[in-house]
Scaffold this active site. Structure first.
Site, PDB file in Angstrom:
ATOM      1  N   THR A  34       0.721  -1.252  -0.041  1.00 42.41           N
ATOM      2  CA  THR A  34      -0.014   0.059  -0.034  1.00 42.41           C
ATOM      3  C   THR A  34       0.910   1.376  -0.041  1.00 42.41           C
ATOM      4  O   THR A  34       0.534   2.413  -0.479  1.00 42.41           O
ATOM      5  CB  THR A  34      -1.036   0.224   1.243  1.00 42.41           C
ATOM      6  OG1 THR A  34      -0.231  -0.272   2.386  1.00 42.41           O
ATOM      7  CG2 THR A  34      -2.020  -1.088   1.065  1.00 42.41           C
ATOM      8  N   GLY A 113      16.850 -10.845   2.986  1.00 40.63           N
ATOM      9  CA  GLY A 113      15.769 -11.450   2.140  1.00 40.63           C
ATOM     10  C   GLY A 113      14.592 -12.180   2.895  1.00 40.63           C
ATOM     11  O   GLY A 113      13.846 -13.048   2.143  1.00 40.63           O
ATOM     12  N   SER A 117      13.373  -6.108   6.487  1.00 42.08           N
ATOM     13  CA  SER A 117      14.133  -5.048   6.019  1.00 42.08           C
ATOM     14  C   SER A 117      15.409  -4.693   6.556  1.00 42.08           C
ATOM     15  O   SER A 117      15.939  -3.673   7.317  1.00 42.08           O
ATOM     16  CB  SER A 117      13.213  -3.748   6.744  1.00 42.08           C
ATOM     17  OG  SER A 117      11.956  -3.641   5.890  1.00 42.08           O
ATOM     18  N   GLU A 151      17.749   4.015  -2.122  1.00 38.63           N
ATOM     19  CA  GLU A 151      17.280   2.464  -2.484  1.00 38.63           C
ATOM     20  C   GLU A 151      16.718   2.748  -3.947  1.00 38.63           C
ATOM     21  O   GLU A 151      16.970   1.732  -4.794  1.00 38.63           O
ATOM     22  CB  GLU A 151      16.550   1.975  -1.685  1.00 38.63           C
ATOM     23  CG  GLU A 151      16.317   0.806  -1.697  1.00 38.63           C
ATOM     24  CD  GLU A 151      16.113  -0.349  -0.420  1.00 38.63           C
ATOM     25  OE1 GLU A 151      16.616  -0.004   0.570  1.00 38.63           O
ATOM     26  OE2 GLU A 151      15.560  -1.495  -0.763  1.00 38.63           O
ATOM     27  N   ASP A 163       9.592   0.915   5.102  1.00 42.57           N
ATOM     28  CA  ASP A 163      10.668   0.513   5.939  1.00 42.57           C
ATOM     29  C   ASP A 163      11.524   1.452   6.352  1.00 42.57           C
ATOM     30  O   ASP A 163      11.770   1.403   7.711  1.00 42.57           O
ATOM     31  CB  ASP A 163      11.531  -0.633   4.822  1.00 42.57           C
ATOM     32  CG  ASP A 163      10.605  -1.692   4.405  1.00 42.57           C
ATOM     33  OD1 ASP A 163       9.234  -1.581   4.716  1.00 42.57           O
ATOM     34  OD2 ASP A 163      11.172  -2.305   3.315  1.00 42.57           O
TER      35      ASP A 163
HETATM   36  C1  GLA Z   1       9.061  -4.076   0.666  1.00 42.58           C
HETATM   37  C2  GLA Z   1       9.183  -2.551   0.305  1.00 42.58           C
HETATM   38  C3  GLA Z   1       8.073  -1.762   1.324  1.00 42.58           C
HETATM   39  C4  GLA Z   1       6.694  -2.171   0.914  1.00 42.58           C
HETATM   40  C5  GLA Z   1       6.700  -3.644   1.325  1.00 42.58           C
HETATM   41  C6  GLA Z   1       5.384  -4.266   0.900  1.00 42.58           C
HETATM   42  O1  GLA Z   1       9.235  -4.051   2.120  1.00 42.58           O
HETATM   43  O2  GLA Z   1      10.424  -2.237   0.531  1.00 42.58           O
HETATM   44  O3  GLA Z   1       8.427  -0.363   0.869  1.00 42.58           O
HETATM   45  O4  GLA Z   1       6.215  -1.937  -0.414  1.00 42.58           O
HETATM   46  O5  GLA Z   1       7.747  -4.297   0.488  1.00 42.58           O
HETATM   47  O6  GLA Z   1       4.452  -3.686   1.678  1.00 42.58           O
END
Ligand code: GLA
Length: 369
Positions: A34, A113, A117, A151, A163
């Site tokens: 989202t 992975g 985050s 990023e 994140d």
């Molecule tokens: C990854 C991205 C975030 C977000 C999520 C899904 O973690 O880094 O920005 O989009 O996917 O919610």
């Protein structure tokens, strides 16, 4: 971890670090896919973290020794992409305009992975240390935006802002409802009666980059066809005219935004059963409409929900592999972890790692000399 990273630093550079930074990973309780459509997310920062010990140098060079990835030397006057892990560091230093050279050691217990985050955790560790060493004021929002641009524009991963925001701004024992359009943060207290459990399937994301980008583009196409700035501005009734695939992708985002706002309100009201239901619905939407779950994530969420102490469980983060998150009764955590681990191993043959986490504070300087 703090002692270990300080020892790493002393062993490598033969002097004491000036400061030690702790930068958490994150787990999102609800509100996935989202953020890049200006929507709502509801994450916490977690106790697992990246630790960075650093001290100034007299030249404009940055030397970072990572416990997992080895050594990298960067020149602040000539920052270039290398196409490896060091791009997260280089891109962040460039985005924040760092000008003081430093030596650093880094360690982390955030798995790579796994949807927790690890990259935002590293970026904000670097941003926080650089701000301190440069003598710049610390503002979590602008640091998060700089890390996201590192990023997006330097590493080349088209992530949203969730994140970096939660890693920058997380609060002890609070979840944050983040409005990804205004970047307003609303704190929710996590009810005493529940615990947050991370369920790591042991599977790791591989080609997720291209799938993630493909989902983002589908959402952009849907919002363009609807004539709205972002899917944040759409409702379910508006989606009827869209072709089937786009309609399902957009429906996930629209319904997930409502679930996320509702979950934050239910948390505040202490209605953990309702939060659990919304988490389960979120998983189904990510699985069926957005198609970013996996067999392992479906299996672990399903096994988790079978336990009577579990209020709800869902995949978390970008998806395709990695972790799920569950809301568990405080008295049931030990039994839940044992039962769900065994159930998942039986069902899939994978060995999971399940652990409880408290909501941790966002990135901060833990000690300085
Ligand atoms: C990854 C991205 C975030 C977000 C999520 C899904 O973690 O880094 O920005 O989009 O996917 O919610």
């Amino acid at each position: 971890m703090r002692d270990l990273v300080m020892r790493d630093f002393q062993a490598r550079y033969g002097r004491e670090p000036e400061l030690v930074v702790r930068s958490p990973g994150r787990v999102n309780l609800i509100g996935d896919h989202t953020d890049y459509q200006d929507g709502f997310v509801f994450p916490i920062a977690i106790e697992r973290a990246t630790w960075l010990a650093a001290a100034r140098r007299t030249d404009p060079l940055v030397s970072v020794a990572s416990h997992d990835h080895g050594l990298v030397d960067l020149d602040l006057l000539e920052i270039e992409r290398r196409g490896d892990w060091s791009d997260y560091i280089a891109g962040t230093l460039r985005a924040v305009g760092a000008h003081t050279g430093f030596d650093a050691s880094v360690r982390t217990d955030v798995p790579v992975g796994a949807g927790l985050s690890s990259s935002a955790s590293l970026e904000l560790a670097v941003a926080r240390a650089a701000a301190e060493l440069d003598g710049r004021d610390w503002d979590p929002r602008s640091a998060a935006l700089a890390a996201q641009s590192a990023e997006n524009d330097f590493v080349g991963v088209p992530c949203g802002i969730m994140d970096q925001m939660i890693v920058a701004a997380g609060r002890r024992d609070r979840a944050l409802l983040i409005d990804c359009r205004s970047l307003d943060l609303t704190e929710s207290t996590i009810p005493q009666s529940v615990r947050i459990v991370i369920l790591d399937t042991g599977t790791r994301r591989q080609l997720a980059g291209s799938e993630y980008e493909e989902r983002r583009l589908a959402c952009e196409e849907a919002s363009e066809r609807l004539g709205v700035p972002a899917l944040r501005d759409a409702d379910e009734a508006m989606l009827r005219g869209l072709p089937d695939l786009l309609r399902r992708r957009a429906r996930h985002v629209v319904t997930e935004n409502s679930r996320t706002v509702a979950a934050a309100a239910a948390f505040d009201a202490g209605d953990v059963a309702e939060v659990g239901r919304l988490m389960n619905d979120s998983h189904a939407s990510l699985r069926d409409d957005f198609e970013v779950s996996s067999a392992a994530l479906d299996a672990i969420a399903e096994v988790a929900r079978r336990h009577p102490g579990c209020h709800g469980a869902r995949m978390t983060g970008g998806g395709f592999a990695g972790c799920a998150v569950a809301l568990v009764d405080e008295n049931a955590v030990g039994d839940f972890i044992a039962a769900a681990s065994a159930g998942y191993s039986d069902a899939t043959g994978h060995v999971p790692t399940l652990y409880e986490t408290r909501a941790a504070p966002g990135v901060r300087v833990e000690s300085s000399s």
